[in-house]
Design a protein around this motif. Structure first.
Motif, PDB file in Angstrom:
ATOM      1  N   GLY A 110       0.819  -1.205   0.000  1.00  0.00           N
ATOM      2  CA  GLY A 110       0.000   0.000   0.000  1.00  0.00           C
ATOM      3  C   GLY A 110       0.853   1.254   0.000  1.00  0.00           C
ATOM      4  O   GLY A 110       2.029   1.227   0.349  1.00  0.00           O
ATOM      5  N   ASP A 111       0.255   2.364  -0.417  1.00  0.00           N
ATOM      6  CA  ASP A 111       0.945   3.651  -0.513  1.00  0.00           C
ATOM      7  C   ASP A 111       2.226   3.543  -1.341  1.00  0.00           C
ATOM      8  O   ASP A 111       3.198   4.251  -1.083  1.00  0.00           O
ATOM      9  N   GLY A 112       2.258   2.605  -2.292  1.00  0.00           N
ATOM     10  CA  GLY A 112       3.419   2.450  -3.157  1.00  0.00           C
ATOM     11  C   GLY A 112       4.604   1.752  -2.513  1.00  0.00           C
ATOM     12  O   GLY A 112       5.666   1.646  -3.115  1.00  0.00           O
ATOM     13  N   GLU A 113       4.435   1.250  -1.297  1.00  0.00           N
ATOM     14  CA  GLU A 113       5.522   0.555  -0.606  1.00  0.00           C
ATOM     15  C   GLU A 113       5.599  -0.899  -1.065  1.00  0.00           C
ATOM     16  O   GLU A 113       4.595  -1.492  -1.452  1.00  0.00           O
ATOM     17  N   THR A 114       6.806  -1.457  -0.971  1.00  0.00           N
ATOM     18  CA  THR A 114       7.011  -2.883  -1.231  1.00  0.00           C
ATOM     19  C   THR A 114       7.819  -3.484  -0.087  1.00  0.00           C
ATOM     20  O   THR A 114       8.343  -2.751   0.765  1.00  0.00           O
ATOM     21  N   SER A 115       7.937  -4.781  -0.102  1.00  0.00           N
ATOM     22  CA  SER A 115       8.717  -5.487   0.916  1.00  0.00           C
ATOM     23  C   SER A 115      10.125  -5.823   0.436  1.00  0.00           C
ATOM     24  O   SER A 115      10.819  -6.613   1.056  1.00  0.00           O
ATOM     25  N   PHE A 116      10.563  -5.238  -0.658  1.00  0.00           N
ATOM     26  CA  PHE A 116      11.859  -5.598  -1.228  1.00  0.00           C
ATOM     27  C   PHE A 116      13.040  -5.244  -0.314  1.00  0.00           C
ATOM     28  O   PHE A 116      14.019  -5.985  -0.262  1.00  0.00           O
ATOM     29  N   GLU A 117      12.967  -4.125   0.401  1.00  0.00           N
ATOM     30  CA  GLU A 117      14.053  -3.798   1.337  1.00  0.00           C
ATOM     31  C   GLU A 117      14.150  -4.860   2.434  1.00  0.00           C
ATOM     32  O   GLU A 117      15.244  -5.292   2.808  1.00  0.00           O
ATOM     33  N   THR A 118      13.012  -5.299   2.923  1.00  0.00           N
ATOM     34  CA  THR A 118      12.987  -6.355   3.929  1.00  0.00           C
ATOM     35  C   THR A 118      13.579  -7.636   3.357  1.00  0.00           C
ATOM     36  O   THR A 118      14.363  -8.321   4.020  1.00  0.00           O
ATOM     37  N   ALA A 119      13.225  -7.956   2.114  1.00  0.00           N
ATOM     38  CA  ALA A 119      13.771  -9.149   1.459  1.00  0.00           C
ATOM     39  C   ALA A 119      15.294  -9.078   1.377  1.00  0.00           C
ATOM     40  O   ALA A 119      15.983 -10.072   1.639  1.00  0.00           O
ATOM     41  N   GLU A 120      15.816  -7.923   1.025  1.00  0.00           N
ATOM     42  CA  GLU A 120      17.269  -7.756   0.950  1.00  0.00           C
ATOM     43  C   GLU A 120      17.917  -7.965   2.315  1.00  0.00           C
ATOM     44  O   GLU A 120      18.970  -8.601   2.417  1.00  0.00           O
ATOM     45  N   MET A 121      17.290  -7.434   3.368  1.00  0.00           N
ATOM     46  CA  MET A 121      17.823  -7.608   4.724  1.00  0.00           C
ATOM     47  C   MET A 121      17.823  -9.089   5.107  1.00  0.00           C
ATOM     48  O   MET A 121      18.799  -9.587   5.667  1.00  0.00           O
ATOM     49  N   LEU A 122      16.714  -9.766   4.825  1.00  0.00           N
ATOM     50  CA  LEU A 122      16.621 -11.183   5.169  1.00  0.00           C
ATOM     51  C   LEU A 122      17.666 -11.992   4.412  1.00  0.00           C
ATOM     52  O   LEU A 122      18.328 -12.854   4.987  1.00  0.00           O
ATOM     53  N   ARG A 123      17.813 -11.707   3.140  1.00  0.00           N
ATOM     54  CA  ARG A 123      18.795 -12.426   2.325  1.00  0.00           C
ATOM     55  C   ARG A 123      20.201 -12.218   2.885  1.00  0.00           C
ATOM     56  O   ARG A 123      20.970 -13.173   3.002  1.00  0.00           O
ATOM     57  N   SER A 124      20.541 -10.995   3.256  1.00  0.00           N
ATOM     58  CA  SER A 124      21.890 -10.720   3.774  1.00  0.00           C
ATOM     59  C   SER A 124      22.130 -11.406   5.115  1.00  0.00           C
ATOM     60  O   SER A 124      23.267 -11.699   5.464  1.00  0.00           O
ATOM     61  N   ARG A 125      21.058 -11.699   5.847  1.00  0.00           N
ATOM     62  CA  ARG A 125      21.169 -12.368   7.146  1.00  0.00           C
ATOM     63  C   ARG A 125      20.996 -13.880   7.041  1.00  0.00           C
ATOM     64  O   ARG A 125      21.060 -14.594   8.040  1.00  0.00           O
ATOM     65  N   GLY A 126      20.720 -14.368   5.844  1.00  0.00           N
ATOM     66  CA  GLY A 126      20.549 -15.801   5.651  1.00  0.00           C
ATOM     67  C   GLY A 126      19.237 -16.351   6.172  1.00  0.00           C
ATOM     68  O   GLY A 126      19.128 -17.542   6.446  1.00  0.00           O
ATOM     69  N   VAL A 127      18.218 -15.487   6.297  1.00  0.00           N
ATOM     70  CA  VAL A 127      16.906 -15.921   6.785  1.00  0.00           C
ATOM     71  C   VAL A 127      16.036 -16.268   5.576  1.00  0.00           C
ATOM     72  O   VAL A 127      15.802 -15.418   4.709  1.00  0.00           O
ATOM     73  N   PRO A 128      15.539 -17.500   5.487  1.00  0.00           N
ATOM     74  CA  PRO A 128      14.698 -17.886   4.349  1.00  0.00           C
ATOM     75  C   PRO A 128      13.365 -17.132   4.363  1.00  0.00           C
ATOM     76  O   PRO A 128      12.806 -16.846   5.431  1.00  0.00           O
ATOM     77  N   PHE A 129      12.871 -16.846   3.164  1.00  0.00           N
ATOM     78  CA  PHE A 129      11.594 -16.149   3.044  1.00  0.00           C
ATOM     79  C   PHE A 129      10.933 -16.504   1.722  1.00  0.00           C
ATOM     80  O   PHE A 129      11.564 -17.047   0.815  1.00  0.00           O
ATOM     81  N   ALA A 130       9.650 -16.191   1.653  1.00  0.00           N
ATOM     82  CA  ALA A 130       8.878 -16.353   0.421  1.00  0.00           C
ATOM     83  C   ALA A 130       8.037 -15.100   0.239  1.00  0.00           C
ATOM     84  O   ALA A 130       7.671 -14.434   1.218  1.00  0.00           O
TER      85      ALA A 130
END
Length: 111
Positions: A54-74
């Motif tokens: 919403g409001d043009g936001e995405t979860s891509f920054e969160t995805a990048e953080m998770l990837r850099s920390r080795g936390v699996p996500f979908a």
């Protein structure tokens, strides 16, 4: 399990489905800012990220953080692979509306 979802009804459904599968839910985080804060402050093993918040936001920054920390996500999206940034399309994608069997399969892959 971190849940990032801006639609309250969908977040409640995902929380119920995850609870039925034996997962403890962190969140849900309803905005990109709340999701980033959850990654910084909470402890969890996996994450489900709604792409559009919403409001043009995405979860891509969160995805990048998770990837850099080795936390699996979908990702969770109604737009399929086209709704996900090309550099993140190697991540499992769960289609909306959510099929509980598909959710269980993705969680097995992440686990």
């Amino acid at each position: 399990m971190l849940v990032v979802e801006d639609e309250l009804f969908v977040a409640m459904l995902v929380e119920d489905l995850l609870g039925d599968l034996g997962y403890r839910v962190v969140g849900p985080a309803a905005s990109a800012r709340a999701a980033v804060r959850a990654v910084e402050d909470e402890v969890f093993d996996f994450a489900l990220l709604d792409v559009n918040l919403g409001d043009g936001e995405t979860s891509f920054e969160t995805a990048e953080m998770l990837r850099s920390r080795g936390v699996p996500f979908a990702f969770v999206t109604g737009y399929g692979e086209q709704g996900v940034r090309p550099d993140l399309r190697d991540v499992p994608i769960l289609s909306k509306p959510i099929d509980p069997r598909q959710l269980a399969r993705i969680l097995q892959v992440l686990g």
